[in-house]
Design a protein around this motif. Structure first.
Motif, mmCIF file in Angstrom:
data_model
loop_
_atom_site.group_PDB
_atom_site.id
_atom_site.type_symbol
_atom_site.label_atom_id
_atom_site.label_comp_id
_atom_site.label_asym_id
_atom_site.label_seq_id
_atom_site.Cartn_x
_atom_site.Cartn_y
_atom_site.Cartn_z
ATOM 1 N N UNK A 1 0.809 -1.214 0.000
ATOM 2 C CA UNK A 1 0.000 0.000 0.000
ATOM 3 C C UNK A 1 0.845 1.267 0.000
ATOM 4 N N UNK A 2 2.051 1.204 0.523
ATOM 5 C CA UNK A 2 2.905 2.384 0.606
ATOM 6 C C UNK A 2 3.989 2.336 -0.465
ATOM 7 N N UNK A 3 4.630 3.486 -0.672
ATOM 8 C CA UNK A 3 5.737 3.564 -1.622
ATOM 9 C C UNK A 3 7.089 3.450 -0.933
ATOM 10 N N UNK A 4 7.089 3.043 0.346
ATOM 11 C CA UNK A 4 8.345 2.959 1.084
ATOM 12 C C UNK A 4 9.287 1.944 0.466
ATOM 13 N N UNK A 5 8.783 0.748 0.156
ATOM 14 C CA UNK A 5 9.648 -0.280 -0.422
ATOM 15 C C UNK A 5 10.151 0.122 -1.804
ATOM 16 N N UNK A 6 9.331 0.851 -2.558
ATOM 17 C CA UNK A 6 9.790 1.330 -3.878
ATOM 18 C C UNK A 6 10.956 2.306 -3.728
ATOM 19 N N UNK A 7 10.842 3.211 -2.758
ATOM 20 C CA UNK A 7 11.911 4.196 -2.555
ATOM 21 C C UNK A 7 13.181 3.535 -2.047
ATOM 22 N N UNK A 8 13.031 2.561 -1.140
ATOM 23 C CA UNK A 8 14.207 1.845 -0.635
ATOM 24 C C UNK A 8 14.874 1.069 -1.763
ATOM 25 N N UNK A 9 14.074 0.388 -2.585
ATOM 26 C CA UNK A 9 14.611 -0.389 -3.703
ATOM 27 C C UNK A 9 15.347 0.507 -4.690
ATOM 28 N N UNK A 10 14.800 1.691 -4.937
ATOM 29 C CA UNK A 10 15.429 2.615 -5.884
ATOM 30 C C UNK A 10 16.777 3.107 -5.369
ATOM 31 N N UNK A 11 16.885 3.315 -4.056
ATOM 32 C CA UNK A 11 18.123 3.864 -3.500
ATOM 33 C C UNK A 11 19.205 2.819 -3.289
ATOM 34 N N UNK A 12 18.836 1.557 -3.043
ATOM 35 C CA UNK A 12 19.873 0.545 -2.755
ATOM 36 C C UNK A 12 20.315 -0.210 -3.999
ATOM 37 N N UNK A 13 19.629 -0.031 -5.124
ATOM 38 C CA UNK A 13 20.006 -0.787 -6.325
ATOM 39 C C UNK A 13 21.423 -0.477 -6.803
ATOM 40 N N UNK A 14 21.834 0.811 -6.967
ATOM 41 C CA UNK A 14 23.213 1.068 -7.428
ATOM 42 C C UNK A 14 24.288 0.558 -6.467
ATOM 43 N N UNK A 15 24.221 0.875 -5.159
ATOM 44 C CA UNK A 15 25.293 0.365 -4.293
ATOM 45 C C UNK A 15 25.268 -1.155 -4.119
ATOM 46 N N UNK A 16 24.092 -1.786 -4.237
ATOM 47 C CA UNK A 16 24.030 -3.245 -4.080
ATOM 48 C C UNK A 16 24.763 -3.943 -5.223
ATOM 49 N N UNK A 17 24.539 -3.493 -6.449
ATOM 50 C CA UNK A 17 25.251 -4.090 -7.580
ATOM 51 C C UNK A 17 26.737 -3.797 -7.515
ATOM 52 N N UNK A 18 27.096 -2.590 -7.099
ATOM 53 C CA UNK A 18 28.512 -2.255 -6.958
ATOM 54 C C UNK A 18 29.160 -3.076 -5.847
ATOM 55 N N UNK A 19 28.406 -3.412 -4.819
ATOM 56 C CA UNK A 19 28.916 -4.246 -3.730
ATOM 57 C C UNK A 19 29.286 -5.631 -4.234
ATOM 58 N N UNK A 20 28.462 -6.210 -5.085
ATOM 59 C CA UNK A 20 28.749 -7.540 -5.633
ATOM 60 C C UNK A 20 30.005 -7.489 -6.499
ATOM 61 N N UNK A 21 30.177 -6.419 -7.285
ATOM 62 C CA UNK A 21 31.375 -6.273 -8.111
ATOM 63 C C UNK A 21 32.625 -6.187 -7.230
#
Length: 359
Positions: free
Chosen positions: A57-77
């Protein structure tokens, strides 16, 4: 003999070269695997993530997903680069330097991800809080919580990094504990006010804009709730600055709670022999003539007690906002005097009868 030695050296150099090529190939394969994994993770988070978060119902998870996507992929690299470096037969110092630097980068990325998640949580909570009550609490509390979380995350990252490099963190923690104890003893009053300020922000016995009355009789509107003190603007346009520790340990009246409606009371006396029912009806009708007096709940008149020189009456009425009590009381009092004169109702003075007897 020389040709044999040269052949042996050539064979050794070829074997060493093959060994290095093999190790480099393994490191490249490891890095390529993690790089592909990072690309896959980024694709999943960008493509499939919003589909799962759309069910909430909220956009909280969307905002969290949007912000952690770049550093999460860079973390795996970076993780892939870290394990690739560990597979290479480098000299010990070079190995420690390279792997240690990559480990620090990984810890920084993890700390950044944790900060981004908590920052979105706090911003979401602050927006909801401002929608429910617009009292400036998010302006006071949210920055403080953000600073505390930032200090905690940085401290945790520092301890993990020092532990990785085999530094003795026990002595550091002990020194910090002793230093904190010394600072706490030296600034106990300031810390007490800060903790009390944090308690006032959480417990909210009053909010910014509320009118409160202290046990000493001081009356005023709350202007600001700081970490050390609370500022109250009194009725004569002066500022009353009170330490938060005193406010936490005192009894006060919040006139704006549970709502801003306020009840006024007017006490007066009428002469003995007056028609009590007529007086009560006249008091209620007089209050109803004032537009600012609420009709629900309606004004009420009561016969309170027998006085020495008068029958004591009381009029109760409600106004929409507590700031209007004094002005409405003044208008009702003025109108009561006029209506009593028109209806022949006397407000008696205290009288004494003195009998003088002569011998």
């Amino acid at each position: 003999m020389d040709s044999i030695l040269n052949f042996i050296k050539l064979e050794e150099s070829d074997g060493l070269l093959l060994y290095w090529l093999k190790e480099i190939l393994i490191a490249v394969v490891v890095f390529a695997f993690f790089y592909a994994l990072a690309r896959l993770l980024r694709y999943i988070l960008i493509t499939w993530g919003p589909r799962f978060t759309s069910f909430t119902k909220t956009d909280l998870d969307d905002r969290i997903l949007l912000r952690i996507t770049p550093p999460a992929s860079f973390l795996v690299v970076c993780a892939g680069l870290y394990y690739a470096v560990r597979t290479l037969p480098l000299p010990e110092k070079a190995h420690l330097l390279a792997s240690g630097l990559l480990f620090i980068i990984i810890v920084v990325i993890l700390t950044n991800i944790a900060y981004r998640v908590t920052d979105e949580l706090l911003n979401w909570y602050a927006s909801r809080l401002s929608e429910q009550v617009s009292n400036g609490l998010n302006r006071q509390l949210i920055p403080l919580v953000e600073k505390l979380i930032s200090i905690f995350l940085i401290g945790t990252a520092l301890i993990i990094t020092l532990k990785h490099f085999n530094y003795d963190i026990l002595s550091l923690v002990t020194a910090l504990g002793i230093g904190s104890l010394a600072i706490g003893m030296a600034a106990k009053d300031t810390l007490a006010n800060m903790i009390s300020g944090f308690t006032l922000m959480i417990d909210r016995p009053f909010r910014i804009g509320d009118r409160i009355q202290l046990t000493g009789g001081q009356l005023g509107d709350v202007i600001d709730i700081g970490l050390r003190s609370t500022k109250i603007k009194t009725m004569d346009n002066t500022f009353l600055i009170i330490p938060n520790s005193e406010l936490c340990n005192t009894i006060l009246i919040n006139m704006a709670f549970p709502d801003v409606r306020a009840k006024g009371r007017i006490n007066l006396g009428v002469a003995y022999g007056s028609d009590i029912e007529a007086v009560k009806k006249l008091l209620v009708d007089t209050a109803m003539e004032i537009p600012d007096v609420l009709r629900d709940p309606a004004p009420e008149g009561y016969f309170v007690s027998f006085g020495e020189s008068a029958l004591n009456m009381a009029l109760f009425f409600w106004v929409e906002n507590y700031t209007n009590v004094f002005s409405v009381t003044d208008r009702i009092n003025s109108l009561i005097v006029k209506r009593f004169q028109e209806n022949g109702i006397n407000i008696p003075y205290p009288t004494r009868t003195v009998l003088v007897e002569k011998d």
